[in-house]
Design an enzyme around this catalytic site. Structure first.
Site, mmCIF file in Angstrom:
data_model
loop_
_atom_site.group_PDB
_atom_site.id
_atom_site.type_symbol
_atom_site.label_atom_id
_atom_site.label_comp_id
_atom_site.label_asym_id
_atom_site.label_seq_id
_atom_site.Cartn_x
_atom_site.Cartn_y
_atom_site.Cartn_z
ATOM 1 N N LYS A 186 105.926 57.512 82.267
ATOM 2 C CA LYS A 186 106.761 56.369 82.665
ATOM 3 C C LYS A 186 105.909 55.358 83.438
ATOM 4 O O LYS A 186 104.788 55.672 83.853
ATOM 5 C CB LYS A 186 107.926 56.868 83.528
ATOM 6 C CG LYS A 186 107.507 57.555 84.834
ATOM 7 C CD LYS A 186 108.687 58.278 85.483
ATOM 8 C CE LYS A 186 108.272 58.942 86.781
ATOM 9 N NZ LYS A 186 109.346 59.818 87.309
ATOM 10 N N TYR B 244 95.113 32.609 105.088
ATOM 11 C CA TYR B 244 96.299 31.825 105.430
ATOM 12 C C TYR B 244 96.733 32.124 106.860
ATOM 13 O O TYR B 244 96.625 33.253 107.330
ATOM 14 C CB TYR B 244 97.445 32.182 104.479
ATOM 15 C CG TYR B 244 97.318 31.526 103.112
ATOM 16 C CD1 TYR B 244 97.277 30.143 102.983
ATOM 17 C CD2 TYR B 244 97.266 32.300 101.966
ATOM 18 C CE1 TYR B 244 97.180 29.551 101.725
ATOM 19 C CE2 TYR B 244 97.167 31.717 100.713
ATOM 20 C CZ TYR B 244 97.126 30.337 100.603
ATOM 21 O OH TYR B 244 97.027 29.753 99.375
HETATM 22 C C1 LIG Z 1 108.812 61.061 87.507
HETATM 23 C C2 LIG Z 1 109.478 62.352 87.257
HETATM 24 C C3 LIG Z 1 108.716 63.499 87.032
HETATM 25 C C4 LIG Z 1 107.216 63.548 87.217
HETATM 26 O O1 LIG Z 1 106.988 63.810 88.572
HETATM 27 P P1 LIG Z 1 105.500 63.966 89.134
HETATM 28 O O2 LIG Z 1 105.701 64.367 90.541
HETATM 29 O O3 LIG Z 1 104.855 62.629 89.010
HETATM 30 O O4 LIG Z 1 104.829 65.003 88.311
HETATM 31 C C5 LIG Z 1 109.375 64.653 86.685
HETATM 32 N N1 LIG Z 1 110.719 64.683 86.579
HETATM 33 C C6 LIG Z 1 111.488 63.604 86.821
HETATM 34 C C7 LIG Z 1 112.959 63.720 86.695
HETATM 35 C C8 LIG Z 1 110.900 62.407 87.168
HETATM 36 O O5 LIG Z 1 111.669 61.342 87.411
#
Ligand SMILES: *Cc1c(COP(=O)(O)O)cnc(C)c1O
Length: 387
Positions: free
Chosen positions: A36, A263
């Protein structure tokens, strides 16, 4: 690429990290690579390709659009969307063979207006339980009993039943154990229903690395494949960060005592000193909270001084260096290295927040193996993913 700021993603790290994790888990456990947020900023398609080469069985994303992006690239692997989609988009998911997360009977009921049971296609679902993160998922037995009848329909396949931990990266395991216990209870509800359920899963990166017995049928590995993990809690495992961020000094000047930088005159030189300008700013995801952090220049640390602007920032140099000198913002240079973890820690964030904040203006350059730098061959990636 014309710009002097770029991110290097070492796909060999992602591949090797995946293999290292694979070896720590029982053989039958399936591995979902979570890509993701554009692969936590590393590039979703390239990260997916490397993860598959490292042993991933399926992919996880947050949103429908992210899943479609992978499908558009020709990726044929099973993909789970971890956040519920709107019921009216269900046919898009079916058309592209995507697995959906369901948390309530009301979603199923609404969905039926768009996907009658006898219509084309099967819907693959993973039921999400909230065991204490308080984010999404069903919480009570009553909610499960209301959802279960909808799952018996002939066009529904329950491919998974899962939860997510709130404190898997913390030393104290008491809350995690409480959540795991709660999940075992909810799994009993599922088993008593007699529904055929494909996979039970609860562990993300930290839980999978620390407690392999929680791997169940599948683990969902995001952070760890990119090299982000609670290293102090798993000293027997070594994963390498895949992302480096580099730039070059575009100007070097001597500033006199009392002269200003940035700035709002946000920095005033306390003495005569060398100031360098680096072409990266908050529009690249290098937020203003990074003021005061360090970067590596000529193998030495230089501190960001003055407010970070949209496209540039200034650093206080330990001595004169020539314009054009390479700057390492994340990664190794000389004998020193700067990790996302260090940068994140000094600004109250987590490693993956730093990498996933890098905007598309920062070009990603892919490295396959050490010293062999070239842009990832998309056709090779596709061939690997489609087989
Ligand atoms: C993002 C996510 C993961 C991955 O988690 P990590 O700690 O990055 O391995 C697993 N399960 C869900 C439901 C997530 O939203």
């Amino acid at each position: 690429m014309y710009r002097d700021t770029w991110a290097e993603v070492d796909l060999d790290c992602i591949r090797t990290n995946m293999r290292t994790i694979r070896r720590k888990l029982p053989r039958a456990v399936k591995m979902m690579a979570v890509v993701k947020a554009d692969g936590y900023g590393h590039g979703a398609i390239e990260a997916a390709g490397a993860a598959v080469q490292g042993g991933a069985d399926c992919l996880g994303v947050a949103y429908l659009d992210e899943a479609l992006h992978l499908r558009d690239a020709g990726i044929k692997l099973p993909i789970l969307i971890l956040t519920p989609i709107r019921p009216e988009h269900v046919s898009v998911a079916i058309e592209h063979d995507l697995m959906l997360t369901v948390t309530s009977s009301s979603w199923m009921k609404e969905m039926r207006a768009y996907k009658p049971e006898k219509s084309f296609g099967r819907l693959q679902l993973h039921v999400k339980c909230d065991t204490g993160l308080g984010r999404i998922g069903l919480r009570t037995r009553q909610e499960w009993l209301e959802l279960a009848p909808w799952l018996r329909a002939s066009d529904i396949e329950v491919d998974g039943f899962y939860t997510h931990f709130a404190t898997a990266g913390q030393e104290d395991t008491s809350y995690l154990q409480q959540q795991a216990g709660r999940f075992l209870t909810m799994m009993e509800w599922a088993k008593q229903s007699g529904l055929a359920i494909g996979h039970y899963h609860c562990a993300g990166s930290a839980a999978a690395l620390r407690f392999p017995y929680l791997a169940m049928d599948m683990v969902r590995i995001g952070a760890a494949i990119y090299g982000f993990y609670p290293d102090k809690l798993v000293p027997h495992i070594r994963l390498r960060p895949a992302l480096s961020l580099r730039s070059r000094l575009i100007q070097v000047k001597k500033l006199g005592k009392g002269e200003c930088v940035g700035y709002d005159n946000s920095y005033v030189a306390e003495e005569d000193q060398w100031i360098g300008t680096v072409p990266i700013g908050y529009a690249d995801g290098w937020t203003q909270s990074m003021q005061g952090t360090e970067m590596l220049i000529g193998g030495r640390r230089a501190k960001v001084v003055g407010k970070i602007s949209m496209d540039q920032l200034m650093v206080k140099l330990p001595c004169w260096v020539s314009e054009g000198t390479q700057v390492t913002l994340i990664g190794s240079q000389g004998g020193d290295s700067l990790t996302c973890k260090e940068l994140a820690g000094s600004t109250g964030r987590v490693s993956q927040e730093v990498s996933s904040s890098l905007t598309s203006r920062v070009e990603r350059v892919y490295i396959q193996a050490e010293g062999n730098q070239h842009v990832w061959n998309v056709n090779t990636a596709k061939a690997g993913l489609m087989s």
